[in-house]
Design a protein around this motif. Structure first.
Motif, PDB file in Angstrom:
ATOM      1  N   ASN A 139       7.677  -5.809  -7.098  1.00 23.27           N
ATOM      2  CA  ASN A 139       8.164  -5.282  -5.818  1.00 23.27           C
ATOM      3  C   ASN A 139       9.037  -6.310  -5.094  1.00 23.27           C
ATOM      4  OD1 ASN A 139       6.393  -7.126  -4.479  1.00 23.27           O
ATOM      5  ND2 ASN A 139       4.740  -5.594  -4.471  1.00 23.27           N
ATOM      6  N   ALA A 140       9.132  -7.507  -5.623  1.00 23.19           N
ATOM      7  CA  ALA A 140      10.030  -8.580  -5.153  1.00 23.19           C
ATOM      8  C   ALA A 140       9.648  -9.170  -3.802  1.00 23.19           C
ATOM      9  CB  ALA A 140      11.488  -8.093  -5.108  1.00 23.19           C
ATOM     10  N   THR A 141       8.481  -8.846  -3.263  1.00 25.24           N
ATOM     11  CA  THR A 141       8.089  -9.446  -1.984  1.00 25.24           C
ATOM     12  C   THR A 141       7.854 -10.947  -2.124  1.00 25.24           C
ATOM     13  OG1 THR A 141       5.742  -8.992  -2.399  1.00 25.24           O
ATOM     14  CG2 THR A 141       6.998  -7.308  -1.193  1.00 25.24           C
TER      15      THR A 141
ATOM     16  N   PRO B  70       4.753  -0.026   2.700  1.00 20.62           N
ATOM     17  CA  PRO B  70       4.108  -0.826   3.751  1.00 20.62           C
ATOM     18  C   PRO B  70       3.271  -1.962   3.170  1.00 20.62           C
ATOM     19  CG  PRO B  70       2.880   1.202   3.390  1.00 20.62           C
ATOM     20  CD  PRO B  70       4.130   1.306   2.547  1.00 20.62           C
ATOM     21  N   GLY B  71       3.201  -3.070   3.901  1.00 18.31           N
ATOM     22  CA  GLY B  71       2.408  -4.202   3.458  1.00 18.31           C
ATOM     23  C   GLY B  71       0.930  -3.990   3.698  1.00 18.31           C
ATOM     24  N   ARG B  72       0.105  -4.590   2.848  1.00 20.15           N
ATOM     25  CA  ARG B  72      -1.350  -4.498   3.003  1.00 20.15           C
ATOM     26  C   ARG B  72      -1.888  -5.587   3.924  1.00 20.15           C
ATOM     27  NH1 ARG B  72      -4.735  -4.782  -2.234  1.00 20.15           N
ATOM     28  NH2 ARG B  72      -6.366  -4.764  -0.649  1.00 20.15           N
TER      29      ARG B  72
ATOM     30  N   ALA C  79       0.858  -1.194   0.000  1.00 18.60           N
ATOM     31  CA  ALA C  79       0.000   0.000   0.000  1.00 18.60           C
ATOM     32  C   ALA C  79       0.887   1.233   0.000  1.00 18.60           C
ATOM     33  CB  ALA C  79      -0.927  -0.002   1.210  1.00 18.60           C
ATOM     34  N   CYS C  80       1.658   1.387  -1.059  1.00 15.29           N
ATOM     35  CA  CYS C  80       2.601   2.497  -1.152  1.00 15.29           C
ATOM     36  C   CYS C  80       1.854   3.833  -1.165  1.00 15.29           C
ATOM     37  CB  CYS C  80       3.438   2.352  -2.412  1.00 15.29           C
ATOM     38  SG  CYS C  80       4.296   0.769  -2.525  1.00 15.29           S
TER      39      CYS C  80
ATOM     40  N   LYS D 135      -9.473  -5.985   6.979  1.00 13.23           N
ATOM     41  CA  LYS D 135      -8.058  -6.326   6.955  1.00 13.23           C
ATOM     42  C   LYS D 135      -7.531  -6.281   5.528  1.00 13.23           C
ATOM     43  CE  LYS D 135      -4.696  -9.899   8.238  1.00 13.23           C
ATOM     44  NZ  LYS D 135      -3.773  -8.920   8.806  1.00 13.23           N
ATOM     45  N   GLY D 136      -6.400  -5.610   5.355  1.00 15.78           N
ATOM     46  CA  GLY D 136      -5.813  -5.442   4.040  1.00 15.78           C
ATOM     47  C   GLY D 136      -6.260  -4.170   3.350  1.00 15.78           C
TER      48      GLY D 136
END
Length: 446
Positions: A175-177, A212-214, A105-106, A381-382
């Motif tokens: 994003n390579a996650t 940041p992660g969602r 969630a950039c 959530k998310g």
């Protein structure tokens, strides 16, 4: 040094902050053409492997030359649909949205403002689009648009199929996650030609603020190690493809970390790049603390929607827009969303100005957008970080007919937009009038 004044808007820059030993992309792909998986799939009677490689090097050079020269020819000659066909003007790239969903969630992303479905492309549609692109003679396919392509479990199979159908260059931005060891090996085996990482920050603190992660926390160390491990696997497998590039957008958060960013990746990625932030509605206060006051500039200032457009390169050279110019993307590519809406550029989020449809799912497909909006409103959530969502406006709608990529490329709607660009009347097309792509502006150095 320059301070952005009230009423000005900072837009992106094409200037790059690059490694000194960078090999230009075209030459890198040409040097490594023997490893391009297209060669493996070709069995041309009476031709040697060397002659096939030589032919595809020539094809690749033409593709890269056409990327620069084709738009100029079309714009300068103001070619009609008939003339585009006569001169064999074809799309040079099809961007296929394999995943609209993203796990981050950039704060600078349009996803923060425009409801975007958490969906994957239907596999049958994706293979159909690859077939169409190959038949049409399109040299390149990029397998992403709005979302994170590694979230589609069949992505490597899509890439491998494209290579088997004769697509010269395949690429993704990631994003390579999700770049696990298994996925890394699958991507290398698939024949992927270009892999571009998006990674913002030269330090753990900045990176985790910017990306940041969602659905779960996103950690600097994990993603950094994924990128390093990919580099190691490429060496272990004696692979030179895909060529890798990593890019960071220049914001007030990352501005002082250019050297750190370079040092992090120079040993693991072929091309390390920093480019200026391009406004996508994310609301970053990019300018306020970045530049000091400086008077001067052009008297002939262009205002877009009442705002002065300003560009600052990575080396802090400042420009102001003095006008608009025809966009090259109209003569280079088509973009296709997961549900089959076809757009005319990669800047138009979700193909809000659709120039055609390749699947019936694209008609009246508002439920998925409304579902995301409602989940954000309920703080599900998310969706906690997506609190300023709206449903994106559709500027042009012409429902009713599913067409081929070729029919859309030579269609009336995209040609109507091209005619506006021929006349340098970009502001008469709603989506173009709101565009912040630097390539569509004329710049004056301050």
């Amino acid at each position: 040094m320059y301070k952005i004044k009230p009423g000005e808007v900072l837009v992106g820059s094409s200037s790059l902050y690059e490694s000194g030993n960078k090999i230009e992309k075209t030459e890198y792909q040409i040097q490594n053409m023997p490893q391009n998986k297209i060669i493996t799939h070709l069995k041309e009677k009476g031709k040697t492997r060397e002659s096939i490689i030589k032919a595809h090097i020539a094809r690749y050079r033409k593709y890269r030359m056409d990327w620069k020269e084709q738009p100029k020819k079309c714009i300068n000659n103001r070619w009609s649909i008939k003339e585009l066909k006569e001169n064999k003007i074809l799309p040079l790239c099809i961007d296929i949205e394999t995943a609209a969903i993203c796990d981050l969630a950039c704060p600078f992303c349009s996803r923060q403002n425009i409801a975007t479905p958490d969906k994957l492309i239907n596999s049958e549609l994706c293979y159909h689009l690859i077939d169409e692109a190959a038949t049409l003679g399109v040299p390149s396919i990029k397998f992403n648009l709005r979302g994170e392509p590694l979230l589609h479990p069949e992505l490597p199979e899509f890439i491998s199929y494209a290579k088997s159908k004769g697509i010269l260059e395949t690429g993704i931005n990631t994003n390579a996650t999700m770049l696990t060891e298994k996925m890394s090996r699958r991507l290398i085996d698939s024949g992927l030609d270009v892999l571009i990482y998006s990674f913002d920050g030269g330090t753990k603190a900045t990176y985790e603020k910017m990306r940041p992660g969602r659905f779960k926390e996103n950690h600097f160390e994990e993603v950094y190690n994924n990128i390093i491990r990919f580099s190691e696997i490429r060496k272990e497998t004696n692979s030179v493809l895909p060529g890798t590039k990593i890019q960071m957008i220049l914001t007030k958060e990352t501005h002082l970390e250019k050297e750190k960013f370079f040092d992090l990746f120079n040993s693991y990625v072929d091309d390390v790049t920093v480019s200026q932030y391009q406004e996508r509605g994310g609301g970053l206060d990019l300018a306020s603390n970045l530049f000091n006051n400086n008077n001067g500039g052009s008297d002939d200032i262009y205002r877009q929607n009442g705002q002065i457009r300003t560009r600052v390169d990575a080396d802090e050279t400042v420009y102001r827009a003095t006008g608009r110019r025809s966009c090259e993307q109209l003569f280079q590519r088509l973009t296709v969303t997961y549900e089959g809406r076809v757009g005319m550029c990669c800047i138009d989020w979700g193909a809000s100005h659709a120039v055609g449809y390749v699947h019936k799912l694209a008609f009246n497909n508002f439920s998925e957008y409304n579902r995301v909006l409602k989940r954000a409103q309920k703080n599900k959530k998310g969706y906690e970080l997506l609190q300023n969502l709206t449903i994106g406006e559709e500027f042009e709608v012409s429902y009713g007919q599913v067409l081929s990529l070729e029919e859309i490329w030579y269609g009336k709607e995209i040609q109507r937009v091209r005619r506006s660009h021929y006349k340098n009347a970009l502001d008469k097309v709603t989506v173009c009038s709101n565009c912040t792509c630097t390539d569509s502006f004329v710049w004056h150095k301050i």
